[in-house]
Design an enzyme around this catalytic site. Structure first.
Site, PDB file in Angstrom:
ATOM      1  N   ASN A  16     -10.760 -26.746 -25.016  1.00 17.92           N
ATOM      2  CA  ASN A  16     -10.326 -25.535 -24.595  1.00 17.92           C
ATOM      3  C   ASN A  16     -12.525 -26.022 -24.050  1.00 17.92           C
ATOM      4  O   ASN A  16     -12.899 -25.265 -24.564  1.00 17.92           O
ATOM      5  CB  ASN A  16     -10.611 -24.136 -24.532  1.00 17.92           C
ATOM      6  CG  ASN A  16     -11.049 -23.491 -23.262  1.00 17.92           C
ATOM      7  OD1 ASN A  16     -11.971 -24.710 -22.171  1.00 17.92           O
ATOM      8  ND2 ASN A  16     -11.195 -22.080 -23.202  1.00 17.92           N
ATOM      9  N   TRP A  17     -12.199 -27.020 -23.227  1.00 16.74           N
ATOM     10  CA  TRP A  17     -13.862 -27.521 -23.012  1.00 16.74           C
ATOM     11  C   TRP A  17     -15.172 -26.508 -22.553  1.00 16.74           C
ATOM     12  O   TRP A  17     -16.281 -27.002 -22.247  1.00 16.74           O
ATOM     13  CB  TRP A  17     -14.148 -29.254 -22.049  1.00 16.74           C
ATOM     14  CG  TRP A  17     -13.740 -29.964 -22.852  1.00 16.74           C
ATOM     15  CD1 TRP A  17     -12.986 -30.158 -24.135  1.00 16.74           C
ATOM     16  CD2 TRP A  17     -13.846 -31.682 -22.316  1.00 16.74           C
ATOM     17  NE1 TRP A  17     -12.440 -31.519 -24.013  1.00 16.74           N
ATOM     18  CE2 TRP A  17     -12.804 -31.904 -23.811  1.00 16.74           C
ATOM     19  CE3 TRP A  17     -14.360 -31.672 -21.553  1.00 16.74           C
ATOM     20  CZ2 TRP A  17     -13.077 -33.629 -23.418  1.00 16.74           C
ATOM     21  CZ3 TRP A  17     -14.445 -32.990 -21.169  1.00 16.74           C
ATOM     22  CH2 TRP A  17     -13.455 -33.771 -22.216  1.00 16.74           C
ATOM     23  N   LYS A  18     -14.184 -25.229 -21.481  1.00 15.52           N
ATOM     24  CA  LYS A  18     -14.834 -24.556 -20.871  1.00 15.52           C
ATOM     25  C   LYS A  18     -16.106 -25.136 -19.786  1.00 15.52           C
ATOM     26  O   LYS A  18     -15.729 -25.984 -19.407  1.00 15.52           O
ATOM     27  CB  LYS A  18     -15.851 -23.173 -21.725  1.00 15.52           C
ATOM     28  CG  LYS A  18     -15.231 -23.287 -23.233  1.00 15.52           C
ATOM     29  CD  LYS A  18     -15.181 -21.905 -24.102  1.00 15.52           C
ATOM     30  CE  LYS A  18     -14.677 -21.797 -24.914  1.00 15.52           C
ATOM     31  NZ  LYS A  18     -15.196 -20.271 -26.076  1.00 15.52           N
ATOM     32  N   HIS A  68      -8.107 -15.630 -20.766  1.00 19.20           N
ATOM     33  CA  HIS A  68      -9.470 -15.923 -21.909  1.00 19.20           C
ATOM     34  C   HIS A  68     -10.225 -15.204 -22.085  1.00 19.20           C
ATOM     35  O   HIS A  68     -10.560 -14.533 -21.000  1.00 19.20           O
ATOM     36  CB  HIS A  68      -9.823 -17.049 -21.061  1.00 19.20           C
ATOM     37  CG  HIS A  68     -10.747 -17.882 -22.473  1.00 19.20           C
ATOM     38  ND1 HIS A  68     -11.765 -17.361 -22.505  1.00 19.20           N
ATOM     39  CD2 HIS A  68     -10.732 -18.815 -23.728  1.00 19.20           C
ATOM     40  CE1 HIS A  68     -12.727 -17.642 -23.801  1.00 19.20           C
ATOM     41  NE2 HIS A  68     -11.023 -18.238 -24.556  1.00 19.20           N
ATOM     42  N   GLU A 127     -13.082 -14.790 -22.032  1.00 20.12           N
ATOM     43  CA  GLU A 127     -14.357 -14.895 -21.177  1.00 20.12           C
ATOM     44  C   GLU A 127     -14.344 -14.806 -19.512  1.00 20.12           C
ATOM     45  O   GLU A 127     -14.785 -14.712 -18.962  1.00 20.12           O
ATOM     46  CB  GLU A 127     -14.995 -16.757 -20.640  1.00 20.12           C
ATOM     47  CG  GLU A 127     -15.404 -16.632 -22.500  1.00 20.12           C
ATOM     48  CD  GLU A 127     -15.858 -17.743 -22.586  1.00 20.12           C
ATOM     49  OE1 GLU A 127     -14.799 -19.195 -22.480  1.00 20.12           O
ATOM     50  OE2 GLU A 127     -15.551 -18.202 -24.301  1.00 20.12           O
ATOM     51  N   GLU A 152      -7.291 -14.319 -29.724  1.00 26.75           N
ATOM     52  CA  GLU A 152      -8.339 -14.907 -30.100  1.00 26.75           C
ATOM     53  C   GLU A 152      -9.091 -13.679 -29.810  1.00 26.75           C
ATOM     54  O   GLU A 152      -9.490 -12.991 -29.618  1.00 26.75           O
ATOM     55  CB  GLU A 152      -8.997 -15.669 -28.392  1.00 26.75           C
ATOM     56  CG  GLU A 152      -7.978 -16.759 -27.960  1.00 26.75           C
ATOM     57  CD  GLU A 152      -9.445 -18.279 -27.911  1.00 26.75           C
ATOM     58  OE1 GLU A 152      -9.489 -19.658 -28.099  1.00 26.75           O
ATOM     59  OE2 GLU A 152      -9.111 -18.167 -26.871  1.00 26.75           O
ATOM     60  N   GLY A 171     -17.669 -18.930 -29.991  1.00 28.12           N
ATOM     61  CA  GLY A 171     -18.178 -18.852 -30.429  1.00 28.12           C
ATOM     62  C   GLY A 171     -19.554 -19.110 -30.919  1.00 28.12           C
ATOM     63  O   GLY A 171     -20.452 -18.972 -31.654  1.00 28.12           O
ATOM     64  N   SER A 190     -13.439 -19.707 -33.790  1.00 26.59           N
ATOM     65  CA  SER A 190     -14.301 -20.735 -34.305  1.00 26.59           C
ATOM     66  C   SER A 190     -13.606 -21.176 -35.211  1.00 26.59           C
ATOM     67  O   SER A 190     -13.841 -21.863 -36.374  1.00 26.59           O
ATOM     68  CB  SER A 190     -15.485 -19.537 -35.539  1.00 26.59           C
ATOM     69  OG  SER A 190     -16.866 -19.478 -33.998  1.00 26.59           O
ATOM     70  N   GLY A 217     -12.335 -24.345 -28.558  1.00 28.82           N
ATOM     71  CA  GLY A 217     -13.575 -24.077 -28.116  1.00 28.82           C
ATOM     72  C   GLY A 217     -14.339 -25.363 -28.431  1.00 28.82           C
ATOM     73  O   GLY A 217     -14.599 -26.306 -28.295  1.00 28.82           O
ATOM     74  N   GLY A 218     -15.307 -24.939 -29.653  1.00 34.14           N
ATOM     75  CA  GLY A 218     -16.874 -25.682 -29.917  1.00 34.14           C
ATOM     76  C   GLY A 218     -16.636 -27.955 -30.096  1.00 34.14           C
ATOM     77  O   GLY A 218     -17.005 -28.279 -29.912  1.00 34.14           O
TER      78      GLY A 218
HETATM   79  P1  13P Z   1     -14.689 -21.122 -30.271  1.00 32.89           P
HETATM   80  O1  13P Z   1     -13.966 -22.599 -31.011  1.00 32.89           O
HETATM   81  O2  13P Z   1     -15.906 -22.514 -29.812  1.00 32.89           O
HETATM   82  O3  13P Z   1     -15.149 -20.657 -30.859  1.00 32.89           O
HETATM   83  O4  13P Z   1     -13.933 -20.155 -28.878  1.00 32.89           O
HETATM   84  C1  13P Z   1     -12.499 -20.858 -28.887  1.00 32.89           C
HETATM   85  C2  13P Z   1     -12.379 -20.349 -27.859  1.00 32.89           C
HETATM   86  O5  13P Z   1     -13.149 -19.249 -26.645  1.00 32.89           O
HETATM   87  C3  13P Z   1     -11.500 -21.287 -27.081  1.00 32.89           C
HETATM   88  O6  13P Z   1     -10.580 -20.844 -25.996  1.00 32.89           O
END
Ligand code: 13P
Length: 252
Positions: free
Chosen positions: A9-11, A95, A97, A167, A173, A211, A232-233
Site C-alpha cells: 500500500n503506497w498510500k 484502512h 487512515e 492492522e 508507520g 511495520s 506500507g513504508g
Molecule cells: P507501515 O507498513 O508503514 O506500518 O503501514 C502499514 C499499513 O498501513 C499498510 O496498509
C-alpha cells in the site's frame, strides 16, 4: 480459496518515475517469489493505469479506496467499477487512515465492501484497534465489531472475494510490530468471528499489517492464521518488498 498475498500500500507516495523504477524492479524479481504468493501493488489511484501497464500481468494491482456510491455526481471520487475497468483485482476498504482522518465509519466501510463485491473485485477489509483500546483490554471486541459490521453485506457466494487485513493502529508507520504470537492470536479470533457469521473462515485470507519489514516478515508469515501482509513504508523499496514476498515458509 485461502491465498498467500503480499500487498504494497503506497498510500499518498509515489510519482511517474517511482512507478517506473519500483514496479520495474519488483517485476524483474517476481519470478523469485513463491508460485503460490500473489504480489499486489496498491498505488495512488492516479497511477493505477501506469502500474498495470508496467506490471504487464506479473503483479496484481489494487485501489486504496473507492466510493460507497455506484456512479454519478460525487466530485473527486472513483467508483469500484472504475477500479475494475483499470484492471484492479483488489480494493482496500476501511484502512485506519480512512477511518481516523476521513471519518469513515463501519457502515461506510460496509457500503464500500458492497460496491467492491458488486463490481466483481476482492474487498480487503482493514480492521485494527488503537493503543488505548488495546490497553483497555478491548482489542478483540473492537476488531470483532469492525469485522461483523464491515462484512455484514457479504452474500454467501461472495466470501471467496473477501480478505481481511488486521492492522493494529499503534503498529502502523511506528516501527512497532505486533509480536507474531499477538498477531496470531488476533487472526485466530478474526477467523472465529468469520465462522460465527457462517463464512467459510478457513478459506478466507487474513493478512497482517503494521511495520512489516524484511526482518520480521518470516516470523509473522510462519504463523498458521497469517496468510501474508499489507505493507506500507517497506513497499516503497523494491529489495525490501521482494524480500518480504519471499518470507513465507518453505514450500509456499
Ligand atoms: P507501515 O507498513 O508503514 O506500518 O503501514 C502499514 C499499513 O498501513 C499498510 O496498509
Amino acid at each position: 480459496m485461502r491465498r498467500r498475498i503480499v500487498a504494497g500500500n503506497w498510500k499518498m507516495n509515489g510519482s511517474k518515475d517511482l512507478v517506473k523504477q519500483l514496479v520495474g524492479a519488483v517485476c524483474e524479481q517476481s519470478g523469485n517469489v513463491g508460485k503460490d504468493v500473489e504480489v499486489v501493488i496498491i498505488p495512488p489511484a492516479i497511477y493505477l493505469g501506469q502500474v498495470a501497464e508496467q506490471g504487464g500481468g506479473r503483479i496484481t494491482t489494487g485501489a486504496q479506496n473507492v466510493s460507497q456510491w455506484q456512479s454519478g455526481a460525487y466530485t473527486g471520487e472513483i467508483s469500484a467499477e472504475m477500479a475494475r475497468d483499470m484492471g484492479c483485482g483488489y480494493v482496500l476498504v476501511g484502512h485506519s487512515e480512512r477511518r481516523q482522518l476521513f471519518g469513515e465509519t463501519d457502515s461506510v466501510a460496509a457500503a464500500k465492501v458492497e460496491q467492491v463485491l458488486l463490481s466483481g473485485l476482492v474487498a480487503v477489509l482493514c480492521v485494527g484497534e488503537t493503543l488505548a483500546e488495546r490497553e483497555a483490554g478491548q482489542a478483540e471486541a473492537v476488531v470483532a465489531e469492525q469485522v461483523r459490521s464491515g462484512l455484514s453485506v457479504v452474500a454467501d457466494d461472495q466470501w471467496s472475494r473477501v480478505v481481511v487485513a488486521y492492522e493494529p493502529v499503534w503498529a502502523i508507520g511506528t516501527g512497532k510490530t505486533a509480536t507474531a504470537d499477538d498477531a496470531q492470536a488476533m487472526h485466530s479470533e478474526i477467523r472465529k468471528v468469520l465462522d460465527g457469521m457462517n463464512a467459510p473462515a478457513n478459506e478466507i485470507s487474513v493478512l497482517y499489517g503494521g511495520s512489516v519489514k524484511a526482518d520480521n516478515a518470516a516470523a509473522l508469515f510462519a504463523e498458521p492464521d497469517i496468510d501474508g501482509g499489507l505493507i506500507g513504508g517497506a513497499s516503497l523499496k523494491a529489495e525490501e518488498f521482494i524480500s518480504i514476498c519471499r518470507s513465507f515458509p518453505a514450500g509456499v
